[in-house]
Scaffold this active site. Structure first.
Site, PDB file in Angstrom:
ATOM      1  N   HIS A  62      -7.967  -5.826  -0.278  1.00 56.11           N
ATOM      2  CA  HIS A  62      -6.856  -4.803  -0.022  1.00 56.11           C
ATOM      3  C   HIS A  62      -6.198  -4.930   1.548  1.00 56.11           C
ATOM      4  O   HIS A  62      -6.868  -5.658   2.124  1.00 56.11           O
ATOM      5  CB  HIS A  62      -6.527  -3.742   0.009  1.00 56.11           C
ATOM      6  N   SER A  79       0.665  -1.151   0.048  1.00 49.77           N
ATOM      7  CA  SER A  79       0.359   0.775   0.547  1.00 49.77           C
ATOM      8  C   SER A  79       0.976   1.345  -0.309  1.00 49.77           C
ATOM      9  O   SER A  79       1.455   1.323  -1.004  1.00 49.77           O
ATOM     10  CB  SER A  79      -1.280  -0.299   0.841  1.00 49.77           C
ATOM     11  N   GLU A 123      -9.456  -4.755  -4.603  1.00 52.20           N
ATOM     12  CA  GLU A 123      -8.483  -3.844  -3.009  1.00 52.20           C
ATOM     13  C   GLU A 123     -10.021  -2.706  -2.609  1.00 52.20           C
ATOM     14  O   GLU A 123      -9.439  -3.014  -1.358  1.00 52.20           O
ATOM     15  CB  GLU A 123      -8.187  -3.009  -4.292  1.00 52.20           C
TER      16      GLU A 123
END
Length: 526
Positions: free
Chosen positions: A412, A189, A316
């Site tokens: 995610h 990330s 995500e």
């Protein structure tokens, strides 16, 4: 390194001796080692300075304090006003290496460039160290301290901290059995975005040989956008937006003001995407610390000598929606406004609807958001790097299964406990969507092995991307598979849409004046 038996193990660093802790199987963890001086007082908002030397043996059996932030994450320390020694590294190593120095994996945590720390339980490096890698993780300045625009001071101070930590690795990792000439920098990330930035930065040149980027966001500000956000934060804090004015504001005051401004962005964003994902910090393309957007840098061959491994998850934004990080939409008009704000051609809405028959409005929105901000950007990082003469591998996390608590999605953060081998860590069950089963544990072993092998020799176990072919590894249960992106319906939709990652935003569409697709100041959270 001391070989004495028992709970401790000591090492000599350039600043002094440190004492870590040894487990029954010989694994050693040395935590909270300062790599730079505390970035406060006269050093606040300045580049990191060398850590002071100490006498005797420093006890490094617990994590150091974290950078100023408001987050309280499961199993992790929280920031307390007065905590200043926030620039530290942690090292995990499997006893004394035999047969020469070990490859090094240097981990950069994520957290929207705003929160997070190396002490999060899912980032424990023990399992990777047992696989034959020396694992290093670092804390760095986040939020306003690390990424806020401060007139007269350098931008991207959090990135400069990461460079300083990598220099510490070059100077010290041999004492822990690691190879300073075989360092892989890795992150997820915002950490993956940092990895991409480091590949574009001259200051980081030569400090690492390989790079792993999981869920790298296309999230960069122009100097103008960063300065506008500083003006808002300063007004909220009751100070003037000058170097002296911001120095007079305490870290806790700027943390609170930044949180308040983030909460206002959905109504009045600085950049259009903040209406959907209100985050106020990200790297600034300032022409100095970060010369250009990493996509452009990789396309120009800036790091063609660095091996690259890219991964993103297939859903995500589902995770970010579930935790309340992104705005919901409730109408077709709002979906069209969203596409316009992100410079997504309107035809993609119809194209995605054709690919996802029966999908809800929310599903279409989250799929578009995730592919635009993570999936397509990450895929192009790998492709541009390969076409410029570098070696790149591409993978996607596709693990789905039904659990007693519901469907486990490839969203995610779900991939990181698998790659670290930390499926049972505090908070991991939420990240991976339920209690792991044996198929999950087998997948974790495969992903961990791929990271360790890539760090050792640059080969994670599947063919690289080439100038002509984009081969992709899909991590899945019950088994993984490899595919050519030429057969990907989703990638086909994006094929003729250029990313032009530089320049200034000009308004277009119903809300902005039409122009070629440009994502120069897009703001995404992680």
């Amino acid at each position: 390194m001391s070989d004495r038996a028992g709970a401790g193990a000591d090492f000599r660093t350039t600043s002094g001796h440190v004492l870590g802790m040894r487990s029954a199987d010989g694994l050693v963890a040395v935590l909270g080692i300062p790599y730079a001086a505390p970035p406060f007082g006269p050093d606040r908002f300045r580049p990191p300075r060398p850590a002071a030397r100490w006498g005797g043996v420093r006890d490094c059996r617990s994590f150091g304090p974290i950078a100023p932030q408001s987050a309280a994450l499961p199993g992790s320390p929280v920031w307390q006003p007065g905590d200043e020694e926030v620039l530290t590294v942690n090292v995990w190593v499997r006893g004394r290496p035999a047969g020469g120095p070990l490859p090094v994996l240097f981990w950069i945590h994520g957290g929207a460039y705003t929160f997070g720390s190396s002490a999060q339980p899912d980032f424990d490096g023990a399992a990777l160290a047992r696989a034959g890698v020396v694992v290093v993780s670092c804390n760095y300045r986040v939020g306003f301290e690390g990424f806020g625009h401060v007139p007269g001071f350098p931008a991207n101070r959090g990135l400069l901290d990461q460079v300083a930590a990598l220099r510490w690795v070059r100077e010290n990792i041999a004492a822990f059995g690691g190879d300073p000439d075989n360092v892989t920098v890795a992150g997820h990330s915002a950490g993956a975005g940092s990895v991409a930035c480091l590949m574009a930065m001259e200051r980081a040149r030569g400090l690492f040989r390989r790079a792993i980027a999981h869920s790298a966001p296309h999230a960069f500000f122009t100097v103008e956008a960063a300065a506008a956000l500083t003006s808002r934060i300063a007004a909220e804090a009751g100070v003037v937006p000058t170097g002296d004015g911001l120095l007079a504001a305490s870290p806790q005051l700027l943390v609170a003001a930044s949180d308040k401004v983030a909460g206002q962005c959905s109504a009045d964003p600085i950049v259009a995407v903040q209406a959907y994902d209100p985050v106020v910090f990200q790297p600034v393309v300032d022409g100095d610390v970060l010369p250009v957007d990493p996509l452009r840098a990789l396309a120009a061959g800036a790091s063609r000598d660095v091996d690259l491994l890219v991964c993103h998850t297939l859903e995500e934004y589902r995770f970010l929606y579930e935790i309340g990080s992104v705005r919901a939409i409730t109408s077709e008009r709002e979906l069209e406004d969203f596409a316009d704000a992100l410079r997504i051609p309107a035809r993609l809405i119809a194209d995605y609807r054709a690919l996802m028959p029966g999908a809800s409005l929310l599903d279409l929105y989250l799929a578009l958001f995730g592919d635009a901000q993570f999936g397509e950007y990450g895929s192009r990082l790998a492709e541009h790097h390969a076409r410029a003469g570098g070696r790149a591998h591409l993978s996607r996390f596709a693990r789905r299964r039904v659990t007693p608590s519901g469907a486990a999605r490839p969203w995610h953060t779900a991939d990181i406990p698998f790659a670290f081998g930390n499926l049972d860590a505090d908070g991991a069950a939420f990240l991976i969507g339920g209690t792991p089963d044996e198929q999950d544990r087998a997948l974790s072993r495969r992903m961990l092995r791929a990271w360790a092998d890539f760090a050792a020799c640059g080969d994670p176990g599947w063919p690289p991307v080439t100038a002509d072919t984009t081969t992709v590894k899909f991590w899945a249960v019950p088994g993984d598979y490899v595919a050519d992106d030429a057969t990907s319906d989703v990638r086909a939709l994006w094929r003729d849409i250029p990313f032009n990652p530089s320049g200034r935003r000009r308004r277009y569409g119903r809300r902005f004046a039409h122009r070629p697709y440009d994502r120069s100041d897009v703001c995404v959270p992680y």
